[in-house]
Design a protein around this motif. Structure first.
Motif, PDB file in Angstrom:
ATOM      1  N   GLU A 586       0.828  -1.208   0.000  1.00 22.97           N
ATOM      2  CA  GLU A 586       0.000   0.000   0.000  1.00 22.97           C
ATOM      3  C   GLU A 586       0.864   1.259   0.000  1.00 22.97           C
ATOM      4  OE1 GLU A 586      -3.619   2.057   2.563  1.00 22.97           O
ATOM      5  OE2 GLU A 586      -3.248  -0.096   2.677  1.00 22.97           O
ATOM      6  N   GLN A 590      -2.914   3.574  -3.155  1.00 20.55           N
ATOM      7  CA  GLN A 590      -3.317   2.290  -3.732  1.00 20.55           C
ATOM      8  C   GLN A 590      -3.168   1.180  -2.711  1.00 20.55           C
ATOM      9  OE1 GLN A 590      -1.655   1.320  -7.614  1.00 20.55           O
ATOM     10  NE2 GLN A 590      -1.695  -0.863  -7.174  1.00 20.55           N
ATOM     11  N   GLN A 591      -4.193   0.314  -2.630  1.00 21.40           N
ATOM     12  CA  GLN A 591      -4.164  -0.808  -1.698  1.00 21.40           C
ATOM     13  C   GLN A 591      -3.103  -1.839  -2.104  1.00 21.40           C
ATOM     14  OE1 GLN A 591      -8.135  -2.430  -1.598  1.00 21.40           O
ATOM     15  NE2 GLN A 591      -8.688  -1.261   0.227  1.00 21.40           N
ATOM     16  N   LEU A 646      -7.141  -2.723  -9.253  1.00 19.68           N
ATOM     17  CA  LEU A 646      -6.334  -1.650  -8.675  1.00 19.68           C
ATOM     18  C   LEU A 646      -5.667  -0.817  -9.774  1.00 19.68           C
ATOM     19  CD1 LEU A 646      -4.658  -3.603  -5.727  1.00 19.68           C
ATOM     20  CD2 LEU A 646      -6.423  -1.848  -5.529  1.00 19.68           C
ATOM     21  N   THR A 647      -5.151  -1.503 -10.792  1.00 23.03           N
ATOM     22  CA  THR A 647      -4.468  -0.815 -11.881  1.00 23.03           C
ATOM     23  C   THR A 647      -5.426   0.080 -12.656  1.00 23.03           C
ATOM     24  OG1 THR A 647      -2.835  -2.587 -12.086  1.00 23.03           O
ATOM     25  CG2 THR A 647      -3.163  -1.177 -14.008  1.00 23.03           C
ATOM     26  N   HIS A 649      -8.322   1.340 -11.646  1.00 25.32           N
ATOM     27  CA  HIS A 649      -8.823   2.438 -10.824  1.00 25.32           C
ATOM     28  C   HIS A 649      -7.750   3.484 -10.563  1.00 25.32           C
ATOM     29  CE1 HIS A 649     -12.330  -0.224  -9.349  1.00 25.32           C
ATOM     30  NE2 HIS A 649     -12.773   0.664 -10.218  1.00 25.32           N
ATOM     31  N   HIS A 650      -6.494   3.060 -10.457  1.00 24.93           N
ATOM     32  CA  HIS A 650      -5.447   4.048 -10.234  1.00 24.93           C
ATOM     33  C   HIS A 650      -5.236   4.902 -11.483  1.00 24.93           C
ATOM     34  CE1 HIS A 650      -1.705   4.869  -7.583  1.00 24.93           C
ATOM     35  NE2 HIS A 650      -2.167   5.976  -8.124  1.00 24.93           N
ATOM     36  N   VAL A 675      -7.360   4.194  -3.794  1.00 20.04           N
ATOM     37  CA  VAL A 675      -7.575   3.272  -4.905  1.00 20.04           C
ATOM     38  C   VAL A 675      -7.790   1.891  -4.315  1.00 20.04           C
ATOM     39  CG1 VAL A 675      -6.575   2.246  -6.971  1.00 20.04           C
ATOM     40  CG2 VAL A 675      -6.152   4.655  -6.450  1.00 20.04           C
ATOM     41  N   THR A 676      -9.004   1.360  -4.493  1.00 22.97           N
ATOM     42  CA  THR A 676      -9.322   0.035  -3.977  1.00 22.97           C
ATOM     43  C   THR A 676      -9.744  -0.872  -5.124  1.00 22.97           C
ATOM     44  OG1 THR A 676     -11.682   0.392  -3.607  1.00 22.97           O
ATOM     45  CG2 THR A 676     -10.172   1.158  -1.881  1.00 22.97           C
ATOM     46  N   LEU A 680     -12.642   4.001  -6.713  1.00 20.70           N
ATOM     47  CA  LEU A 680     -11.601   5.001  -6.439  1.00 20.70           C
ATOM     48  C   LEU A 680     -12.253   6.210  -5.789  1.00 20.70           C
ATOM     49  CD1 LEU A 680     -11.579   7.677  -8.622  1.00 20.70           C
ATOM     50  CD2 LEU A 680     -11.248   5.768 -10.186  1.00 20.70           C
ATOM     51  N   GLY A 756       2.339   3.988  -8.169  1.00 16.99           N
ATOM     52  CA  GLY A 756       1.352   2.932  -8.321  1.00 16.99           C
ATOM     53  C   GLY A 756       1.468   2.178  -9.635  1.00 16.99           C
ATOM     54  N   HIS A 758      -0.175   1.057 -13.307  1.00 13.07           N
ATOM     55  CA  HIS A 758      -1.024   1.747 -14.278  1.00 13.07           C
ATOM     56  C   HIS A 758      -1.155   0.951 -15.564  1.00 13.07           C
ATOM     57  CE1 HIS A 758      -1.476   5.457 -11.986  1.00 13.07           C
ATOM     58  NE2 HIS A 758      -0.230   5.242 -11.574  1.00 13.07           N
TER      59      HIS A 758
END
Length: 1006
Positions: A586, A590-591, A646-647, A649-650, A675-676, A680, A756, A758
């Protein structure tokens, strides 16, 4: 006097002297006119860059980039701090620059004396030259002396230099090398003075790089040639004997363990000279404020306010002193505000900056009678400094917008001043209005302090803590109260009290969470005991690719070595540290990843993955029949489904951040993001009006268009010194590393620093939907959104509910019967429940669709309500017509309107209009409130028989008040005011009232 804790240039004069009018500085003019501040600054830079091969390093932003310990950049060495600490490579061998600095709050807080003397400022420029392991004392002193005497032509007879005279406690000898260098340059021995560690030993902190320093002082008096009489005043706080330059020799390192001072392998030079003081002397001015750095601002203030011009008074006995002080404060604060806002600082993120803005707005309004004065002075600041610091010119429009917003917000706050606030300002005139308005607990704090303090007894730790914790005061305000209310503060006792609180909290926490604390303490100790253990390599976390067939990101498996194993028996877990890992921990909002870990053919689900001091810790469930040991081979596999969400949403968060800024077109900064796997969240502080529904719709539409365009996304890695901050979005106040910075670029749409994961292009996001937007009182907007398949589902549900609402609207327009209306109301309520509470039931809808559908339903509801109300109102007419048919020849009418029970409201005048030829008294009840009205024809009114007396017998029963309508005779028409009644008693009371009314009518109306 060398400052410690990151401040290589000291504040020169004692506050108490600055407040004494007798100490006001009167500079001796050494030349007429003199060079401009631009020329003086350029001469310094050229001397080191052209003549002595230094690299020009641009001034860093006033917003600390990689240091969370300070609110503002406050010294030229801030951007080189990690070079001295040895954590980053040196940018070059030798450097020079002019650094923007702000000193407000903290160890060196000059705010309270700004404007009262000639040399204190919140914002100033520090000229500096540095050597990173290159030249040392000889060259540094020689260049400083050459610049001052041969370039700036300062008379050598005005100069004193100080050096470190040794310190027995530090076990350090006198810096005789430095003394000999100055003597060799021709400075007389009586002008080379030794001082102890307090004045001439510089330290970065309680540990780390440190070293002796030498200071250059300038005698500005007429007695500068009287060495015997003047040298004793060096470092004595005398206003006309001023330190202008501090040269620090960083040659030692203080150990954190034992405090011992040892030699550094590399030696550095760090210098700092205040430009404003240097300019004042070289221009032959009486104070810093008389120079071309301030005079244009004064002229602008006078021009727009039409007040008397600035005269430079520093004597409180002078009638012009208060106005001149206001001139100085306004000009100083204008410079500081302009510099901070132009560097991307945001008032809602920095309360010190906001307080100075509000203080300036108050001064502009009260002293100069022009609330928008700050908007007038900022362009003048840019004219003076914009060429040197181009970000001021480039961001001028943004700066003015933020100030306009702050002025509007503060005006709204000030308009709500309570009588308590006004009383506080009258009782304590030295308090700023901003301090009173921003500290809601100030009145309560003062009340408590008035009963607990005395000049003889200092404020103890528990009381100081209560002032902070209960009343919301800060240290600066508490110190100010102490000066006004004449009490002292024992901050040492406060520190002890806080330590005791922390110890007690730790003990309580340890009791509740002993197993968890034990696990992590053991982990930390284990890492600390393994000195040779290297931090986990994490580059493999970015080794992933998009599988278009599966629509997900697949992370390459990572084979690692088990370097450290913690057996957490109470929690039945193992904590595993490996030499490398592909799991994302984390960070950046981002989680962490999820996944599996395989050891010896046995697979474990990773319950948690965390990072501690660079070591990635994978937590798995402990199994008694499985043996695990250090050195084993471990295979790490990241869950692709979670990583994919996660990717996506980030990446969508970056798009949202960029597009909001473009469409809303107001100054804003990011406060936070999350970011979960499911969604988001992006929180933005905005200076300006509300973000409207049409703008939110345009934001979502633009992002969906960018996804459809399949815009490429790239990631580049660089060091902090290679960044162009004007083209990159950062989070104000965020601490970034010096090296290994990742710049995520989405075409020409977005460039952000981010660690993060992406997408490789926007098309991989598939879709995007904003599901909610909320606003807090502080002007912060929080966006909630989803991307990928989740967004497609959101839009699908949005279209369905839009169709349902449209069908409902059509059916409502066509309905006529009561049965149809009831059915429509039922459908309407069901749809409204979905729109309002769908999120709670995991039914996510596009925010704009939801708001528009709610608007349609509310409009339909109002239409149905109006139609129903109109239909119900007809019941009064029906009931009264029926009454006329039943009692066609009655001498009088006494009647209770039964239909009123089901109505929202009743106009009794509408009922009495049916009988204009005879007396009538009607009663009604709506919403548990009973009303009545009586009318009597004018021809039947007598002294003993009229409407007021008749209605009075009813009002007496209900204990209500009566009065005629405005402008009418009480004898002819009178109303009983609505009276709340209990339904259980109403029927019996009504019967009594009707009986009394009929009896009165029988006796009086013939």
């Amino acid at each position: 006097m060398a400052f410690r804790m990151f401040f290589p240039l000291k504040v020169l004069f004692r506050t108490q002297r600055a407040r004494n009018p007798a100490c006001a500085v009167r500079y001796v003019s050494v030349s007429s006119g003199g060079p401009s501040s631009h020329e003086i600054r350029r001469q310094f830079i050229d001397y080191f860059t052209v003549k002595h091969n230094h690299r020009l390093i641009r001034s860093s932003s006033l917003l600390p980039f990689n240091d969370g310990t300070i609110a503002f950049v406050n010294a030229g060495m801030n951007q080189f701090k990690n070079v001295f600490l040895g954590t980053v490579e040196r940018p070059c061998e030798r450097a020079a620059n002019s650094q923007k600095c702000v000193r407000v709050g903290g160890k060196h807080n000059d705010l309270s004396v700004v404007g009262t003397d000639s040399y204190h400022h919140t914002f100033f420029e520090m000229l500096g030259n540095w050597s990173f392991g290159d030249y040392f004392k000889q060259e540094a002193c020689r260049m400083a002396w050459d610049l001052l005497t041969n370039v700036y032509h300062i008379e050598p007879e005005r100069v004193y230099v100080t050096y470190f005279g040794g310190d027995a406690k530090l076990n350090l000898p006198a810096d005789e090398e430095c003394r000999d260098i100055w003597l060799s340059l021709g400075i007389p021995p009586e002008r080379v003075l030794p001082f102890g560690a307090r004045d001439n030993f510089w330290e970065m902190g309680n540990s780390g790089p440190c070293g002796p320093c030498t200071e250059i002082h300038l005698d500005l008096s007429n007695e500068f040639r009287n060495t015997d009489g003047r040298k004793r005043l060096v470092n004595a706080g005398v206003p006309d004997l001023t330190e202008i330059w501090n040269v620090v020799f960083i040659q030692y390192n203080r150990s954190l363990d034992d405090g011992a001072i040892r030699n550094l392998p590399q030696r550095h030079v760090d210098t700092g000279m205040g430009l404003e003081r240097l300019v004042a002397h070289l221009q032959g001015k009486q104070s810093n404020y008389d120079t071309d750095l301030f005079e244009p601002i004064f002229r602008r203030i006078q021009e727009v306010t039409k007040r008397e011009p600035y005269r430079g008074s520093f004597s409180s006995n002078d009638s012009h002193y208060e106005l001149d002080t206001a001139y100085r404060i306004m000009a100083d604060h204008s410079r500081m505000i302009t510099a901070c806002l132009a560097d991307g600082m945001f008032p809602s993120q920095n309360h010190k900056l906001r307080r100075i803005i509000r203080k300036s707005l108050t001064l502009a309004n009260r002293t100069f009678g022009r609330p928008q004065l700050l908007l007038d002075t900022v362009p003048s600041v840019v004219e003076i400094l914009g060429d040197v610091y181009p970000e001021m010119s480039r961001n001028l429009a943004t700066v003015l917008k933020i100030i306009e917003h702050e002025q509007h917000s503060y005006s709204k706050l000030a308009s709500k001043r309570s009588s308590e606030t006004i009383a506080l300002l009258e009782r304590f005139p030295l308090l700023d209005e901003t301090e009173v308005l921003e500290h809601a607990g100030l009145a309560g704090a003062i009340k408590e302090l008035s009963g607990q303090t005395s000049p003889m007894k200092p404020l103890t730790g528990p009381i100081i803590h209560k002032m902070y914790d209960t009343y919301g005061l800060d240290e600066e305000l508490l110190v100010k109260l102490g000066e006004m209310m004449q009490f002292t503060l024992d901050f040492r006792d406060y520190e002890c009290f806080v330590r005791r609180l922390k110890d007690g909290y730790k003990h309580e926490l340890a009791t509740k969470l002993q197993t968890r604390l034990s696990a992590y303490e053991t982990l930390r100790d284990s890492i600390g005991d393994n000195k040779a253990l290297q931090p986990t390599r994490t580059e493999r976390r970015y080794n992933y690719a998009f599988n278009s067939e599966k629509g997900m990101y697949e992370v390459a498996p990572c084979t690692a070595r088990l370097n450290l194993l913690l057996d957490d028996e109470p929690r039945s877990q193992w904590h595993i540290v490996t030499d490398q890992s592909n799991f994302y921990c984390e960070s950046g909002g981002q989680q962490s990843d999820a996944g599996r870990l395989t050891i010896g053919g046995k697979s474990f689900e990773v319950a948690a993955v965390t990072e501690h001091d660079g070591f990635v810790v994978h937590t798995i469930e402990r199994q008694p029949d499985v043996s695990v040991s250090v050195g084993e081979r471990v295979v790490l596999q990241v869950d692709p489904n979670r990583r994919t969400q996660l990717t996506l949403h980030h990446t969508a968060t970056h798009l949202l951040n960029a597009v909001v800024r473009r469409i809303v077109a107001l100054p804003m900064c990011q406060r936070s993001s999350a970011v979960t796997e499911r969604c988001l969240r992006l929180e933005l502080a905005v200076s300006g009006d509300k973000i409207g529904l049409e703008q939110i719709d345009a934001i979502e539409t633009e992002i969906r268009a960018l996804i459809a365009r399949n815009v490429p996304i790239s990631v580049s890695v660089c060091n902090a010194r290679e960044l162009d901050f004007a083209t990159i979005t950062t989070v104000p106040g965020e601490t970034y590393p010096d090296r290994g910075l990742r710049i995520v670029s989405i075409g020409d749409v977005s460039r952000e620093l981010c660690c993060g994961t992406h997408a490789s292009n926007t098309g991989e996001l598939q879709d995007f939907a904003i599901t909610n937007v909320t606003q807090s009182k502080s002007g912060c907007f929080t966006f909630h959104a989803v991307a990928g398949q989740a967004a497609r589902k959101v839009h699908f549900l949005g279209k369905q509910i839009q169709n349902d609402v449209e069908q409902l609207r059509q059916d409502a327009a066509e309905s006529e019967r009561q049965d149809d209306t009831t059915a429509i109301e039922t459908r309407m309520q069901r749809l409204k429940n979905v729109l309002l509470t769908g999120t709670d039931n995991n039914i996510h809808l596009p925010y704009c669709v939801r708001q528009r559908c709610l608007s349609v339903i509310n409009s339909l509801y109002q239409q149905l309500k109006d139609r129903t109300r109109e239909s119900l109102r007809e019941l009064v007419d029906i009931e009264m017509r029926n009454l006329m048919e039943q009692q066609p020849s009655s001498r009088f009418i006494v009647h209770f309107l039964e239909c009123s029970i089901i109505l929202d409201e009743v106009q009794l005048s509408k009922a009495t209009r049916y009988y204009t030829d005879r007396p009538i008294l009607v009663l009604s009840i709506t919403d548990n409130e009973v009303k009545a009205r009586a009318t009597v024809p004018k021809t039947m009114v007598s002294e003993r028989c009229h409407a007021e007396r008749w209605l009075g017998v009813v009002a007496q029963t209900f204990k209500a008040q009566i009065a005629p309508p405005k402008g009418q005779s009480a004898a002819e028409v009178c109303n009983m005011k609505a009276r709340k009644v209990k339904l259980m008693d109403f029927e019996a009371t009504l019967e009594s009232a009707l009986h009394a009314a009929r009896r009165y009518a029988e006796e009086h109306f013939h």
